[in-house]
Every structure is written in C-alpha cells, then in structure tokens.
Design an enzyme around this catalytic site. Structure first.
Site, PDB file in Angstrom:
ATOM      1  N   SER A  78       0.851  -1.200   0.000  1.00 31.78           N
ATOM      2  CA  SER A  78       0.000   0.000   0.000  1.00 31.78           C
ATOM      3  C   SER A  78       0.883   1.245   0.000  1.00 31.78           C
ATOM      4  CB  SER A  78      -0.935   0.009   1.206  1.00 31.78           C
ATOM      5  OG  SER A  78      -0.234   0.169   2.421  1.00 31.78           O
TER       6      SER A  78
ATOM      7  N   ASP B 237       8.788  -2.917  -5.405  1.00 31.45           N
ATOM      8  CA  ASP B 237       7.385  -2.575  -5.160  1.00 31.45           C
ATOM      9  C   ASP B 237       6.962  -1.365  -5.985  1.00 31.45           C
ATOM     10  OD1 ASP B 237       7.911  -4.478  -3.302  1.00 31.45           O
ATOM     11  OD2 ASP B 237       7.599  -3.195  -1.544  1.00 31.45           O
TER      12      ASP B 237
HETATM   13  P1  ADP Z   1       2.536  -2.128   3.075  1.00 34.84           P
HETATM   14  O1  ADP Z   1       3.048  -3.515   3.110  1.00 34.84           O
HETATM   15  O2  ADP Z   1       1.050  -2.111   2.888  1.00 34.84           O
HETATM   16  O3  ADP Z   1       3.261  -1.257   2.108  1.00 34.84           O
HETATM   17  P2  ADP Z   1       3.702  -0.322   4.966  1.00 34.84           P
HETATM   18  O4  ADP Z   1       3.832  -0.361   6.430  1.00 34.84           O
HETATM   19  O5  ADP Z   1       4.926  -0.230   4.141  1.00 34.84           O
HETATM   20  O6  ADP Z   1       2.793  -1.548   4.549  1.00 34.84           O
HETATM   21  O7  ADP Z   1       2.818   0.944   4.572  1.00 34.84           O
HETATM   22  C1  ADP Z   1       1.590   1.198   5.220  1.00 34.84           C
HETATM   23  C2  ADP Z   1       1.541   2.691   5.555  1.00 34.84           C
HETATM   24  O8  ADP Z   1       1.408   3.459   4.342  1.00 34.84           O
HETATM   25  C3  ADP Z   1       0.344   3.070   6.379  1.00 34.84           C
HETATM   26  O9  ADP Z   1       0.596   2.902   7.761  1.00 34.84           O
HETATM   27  C4  ADP Z   1       0.168   4.537   6.012  1.00 34.84           C
HETATM   28  O10 ADP Z   1       1.083   5.354   6.727  1.00 34.84           O
HETATM   29  C5  ADP Z   1       0.564   4.570   4.550  1.00 34.84           C
HETATM   30  N1  ADP Z   1      -0.603   4.426   3.670  1.00 34.84           N
HETATM   31  C6  ADP Z   1      -0.834   3.429   2.801  1.00 34.84           C
HETATM   32  N2  ADP Z   1      -2.006   3.616   2.154  1.00 34.84           N
HETATM   33  C7  ADP Z   1      -2.536   4.768   2.618  1.00 34.84           C
HETATM   34  C8  ADP Z   1      -3.748   5.505   2.345  1.00 34.84           C
HETATM   35  N3  ADP Z   1      -4.651   5.091   1.466  1.00 34.84           N
HETATM   36  N4  ADP Z   1      -3.925   6.657   3.032  1.00 34.84           N
HETATM   37  C9  ADP Z   1      -3.026   7.093   3.925  1.00 34.84           C
HETATM   38  N5  ADP Z   1      -1.901   6.437   4.220  1.00 34.84           N
HETATM   39  C10 ADP Z   1      -1.642   5.293   3.598  1.00 34.84           C
HETATM   40 MG    MG Z   2       5.345  -0.834   2.234  1.00 36.07          MG
END
Ligand code: ADP
Ligand code: MG
Length: 407
Positions: free
Chosen positions: A129, A193
């Site tokens: 994400s 990624d």
């Molecule tokens: P992932 O494996 O999903 O990349 P991470 O810990 O690297 O997990 O990233 C997740 C973080 O990215 C969330 O805690 C947030 O800070 C940010 N994030 C991701 N998507 C969103 C969104 N739609 N809105 C706001 N922040 C987001």
């Molecule tokens: Mg991440």
C-alpha cells in the site's frame, strides 16, 4: 468505493471539485524472493487494487492532505516541506514531492493543493500500500510540477514530464517512490514494489533485474487458473533487524566465495557454480542463506520460461520449492505463512503456493484451479485457524495496469 464517490468525498472535505484523479496499484511478487539485493531478478505483477489520489489547486500555498483510510489531516506550507514525525502517513506523500524537486530542479511547486487519498490494498499485508501511495503521488505531482500544457500524459501523442519517454518516465516514478520510502519512511527497501506499481501491465508480470532495472513484461495466461492471495493477518513482519541480518549474511557469503571465485553478487552463481564454491563458505548460516539465493535466482528464471511455454504446473512446483527454501534456508516464513502454504499444498487443484513479500507475516500467493477456489478458501481458512487461532482473508487477484491518470 467508486471514483464518483471519492469525488463527492473530496468536495465535502474541501468545498471545491477535484480537478484530476490518479490511480496506482499495489503488487504481488509471484516468485524471486530476497533476490533483489543480491543482484537477482524478481517477478511481480501489479494488482487491480491500489491507491487513488484526487487533487485540486488551492489559493493558500499549503498542501492539505486527507485520506479516506486515516483520521489524521495534515496542512503543510509549500515552502516548509520536510519529514514529519514518525508514523505520520503524509510522509509517504510529502517525501515524493520533495524528491521530485531535488531530482528535477526545473520542477516548481508554485501553488497549494487540496489532496485526498483512498486505498483498498490491505495495509501492512506486504502488498505494498505504501508503494501505491508513493507512485500515485509521484505521478500526480511530476505532472503538476512540470507544468505540462496541455497536460497530456497518456494515450496517443502523449507527452511526459521532464522530456522522458513513457518507459523512462515510469521508471523515474518508481525511483522517486523508492527514495521517498528510504528518506521519509526510513525503510531501506529495494525498488521492486514501486517498479511494479509504476510499470505494471494488465495480465502481465514483470521480470525485473533490480540491479540494472532491465525488465521484460511476460504475459500471464492462466486458462482456468487464478492467482489467489491469502492474508495471514499476522502482526509479525520482517523487521529491519532481521532484514539487515540477511543482507549481512549474504555479504559474508560473497566475501568467502570470492576467495575461490570473485563475484559481486550471489545472483551471478548458477547451481553448477554453487557445487564448486559452497565449500568456501565457512559460516553455516551464511551458507544456507546463499543456497536460497542461488536456488531462487535459478527458479525465477525457470518460472519465467515455464510461463512463456504455458507450463503452468511446473511454474506452480517452482513456487512451492521457493517457499520450502525460504522456510528452511532463508528462515523468513514462521508459523502463520507455513501453515497457510502447507494447507494450500493439500488442496486438489492447487498448482503451487508460497509466501510473498519480505516474510514472517503478510501474504501467500497460490495458483488455484477455478473449480477448487471455494474448497481452497474453506479448507485453508479452517486449517489456518486451527493452527494459529487467526482468520485468513482471501483475494482472487486480477493483474492490472501500472499507475495512470483516470480523469
Ligand atoms: P505495506 O506492506 O502495505 O506497504 P507499509 O507499512 O509499508 O505496509 O505501509 C503502510 C503505511 O502506508 C500506512 O501505515 C500509512 O502510513 C501509509 N498508507 C498506505 N495507504 C494509505 C492511504 N490510502 N492513506 C493514507 N496512508 C496510507
Ligand atoms: Mg510498504
């Protein structure tokens, strides 16, 4: 949520209409795990879920950040862009804007913006994400800050910021996102990624060398078979300590091997070379780690060939072998991922199943025949709950396009 609903939410939040809408996908890696920082290849694809960004200029010289996924709201003056305290989600956005200016001195942020995000990648599940959010921000703000007039950046006759062609532009978006993750999120990730999110192509996976950034789109034609992602919902994740240990152990192996055969990366070794050089590694842990990398690089190449020839059953076997190697030699799986994979292997109609992403928690990825999907969810879900007390989630993945402007 539809883009129409996002536009309504934007207008409610900011009292003006969104001018533009962008989208960038999350990703899943099909095979090639922990090869990236060893000079090897990975084989991810972009998913149909990801992050949306809506924006409109404002007259206040501030960046206003809201997300439909997060309660916090941020307001940052355009001349005061710097990392915010740890865990502020706006770091993933601000960092990209900052890095665009630093990589492209001709880029100018002259106006404030009202910005709204929405994401439907399960956060923290290893489906990136964060990369989706970075790449969608990089896409939107390169276009804004390069001031393309008219700002065409897709389709026939498209123009791209900073004089790039499309391919180079997409790679640049990935590099901006990766630099943001390093500097504003403090995660020293490889480029996979962000690259998958930027360069993704519908119904294709990306065979990418993370060292040279050379890549190839390979069609994923799976007649009657689906890519199924299973989420452990485990709180465990690969922390930077365990990650850095693996990087160091691989480095030790390179040093010791280099006494008999000089190499820069473990990925240079074929399985035949391995037979010749493994005796030179005196550290037993480093030897196991290196054996995984050499095997995984060969498996990834074989998997790409298998996919090109339509040998999906063999592709599945290589996925399963990848999991076993990550479990026994690289030791990054853990109880949750192991029980999901082991349950999947027992289901008739599963061609292969493996952990995906860094490890410990996150997701597995499996190839499952259409007619077996319901039984897969039922059986794997039940076995997983028995083994761990946790409930798994299942997503039938669609392989989508990379980052784009929608409106
Ligand atoms: P992932 O494996 O999903 O990349 P991470 O810990 O690297 O997990 O990233 C997740 C973080 O990215 C969330 O805690 C947030 O800070 C940010 N994030 C991701 N998507 C969103 C969104 N739609 N809105 C706001 N922040 C987001
Ligand atoms: Mg991440």
């Amino acid at each position: 949520m539809t883009t129409q609903e996002m536009k309504v939410a934007f207008e409610q939040a900011y009292g003006q209409k969104a001018e533009k809408v962008f989208f960038a996908p999350g990703r899943v890696n099909l095979i090639g795990e922990h090869t990236d920082y060893n000079g090897g290849c990975v084989f991810p694809c972009a998913l149909s879920f990801g992050a949306w960004l809506l924006l409109a200029k404002n007259n206040d010289k501030v960046l206003r950040f809201r997300s439909l996924n997060m309660p916090q709201v941020y307001e940052i003056p355009i001349d005061a862009i710097k990392p915010q305290p740890d865990r502020a989600w706006c770091n993933y956005a601000l960092g990209c804007i900052d890095i665009i200016v630093r990589r492209h001195p001709e880029a100018k942020l002259t106006s404030g913006y009202d910005i709204l995000y929405f994401g439907n990648v399960p956060a923290g599940a290893g489906l990136s994400s964060s990369a989706a959010m970075e790449v969608v921000t990089a896409r939107a703000f390169t276009e804004e800050m390069a001031d393309l007039t008219p700002s065409l950046s897709q389709g026939e006759g498209a123009k791209f910021p900073f004089g790039y062609d499309e391919k180079a532009y997409r790679t640049e978006l990935a590099l901006i996102g990766q630099a943001c993750e390093h500097e504003y999120a403090g995660v020293m990730c490889g480029v996979m990624d962000q690259f998958a999110s930027a360069q993704g192509k519908k119904d294709h996976a990306i065979y990418l060398n993370c060292d040279t950034l050379e890549f190839e789109h390979v069609p994923v034609k799976l007649e009657g078979i689906k890519v199924v992602i299973s989420n452990t919902h485990s709180p465990h994740h690969l922390d930077s300590g365990a990650y850095n240990d693996r990087v160091r152990q691989c480095h030790t192996a390179v040093e010791q091997i280099s006494k008999v055969k000089p190499i820069k990366f473990l990925a240079e070794l074929t399985p035949e070379d391995w037979e010749q050089v493994e005796g030179a590694i005196t550290d037993p842990i480093a030897k196991k780690r290196a054996r995984h990398v050499v095997g995984e690089v060969a498996r990834t190449a074989a998997a790409v060939e298998a996919l090109k020839k339509g040998e999906i059953a063999y592709f599945g076997e290589l996925m399963t072998a990848s999991h076993v190697s990550l479990r026994d030699d690289y030791e990054v799986t853990g109880k949750e991922l192991d029980s999901l994979a082991a349950a999947a292997w027992q289901v008739e109609g599963v061609l292969g199943s493996r952990m995906t992403g860094g490890g410990f928690g996150g997701c597995t990825v499996s190839l499952v025949k259409d007619e077996a999907i319901e039984e897969f969810k039922r059986f794997v879900g039940a076995e997983y709950e028995k083994a761990t007390g946790l409930k798994a989630d299942f997503y039938v993945a669609e392989i989508g396009d990379g980052v784009m402007r929608l409106e």
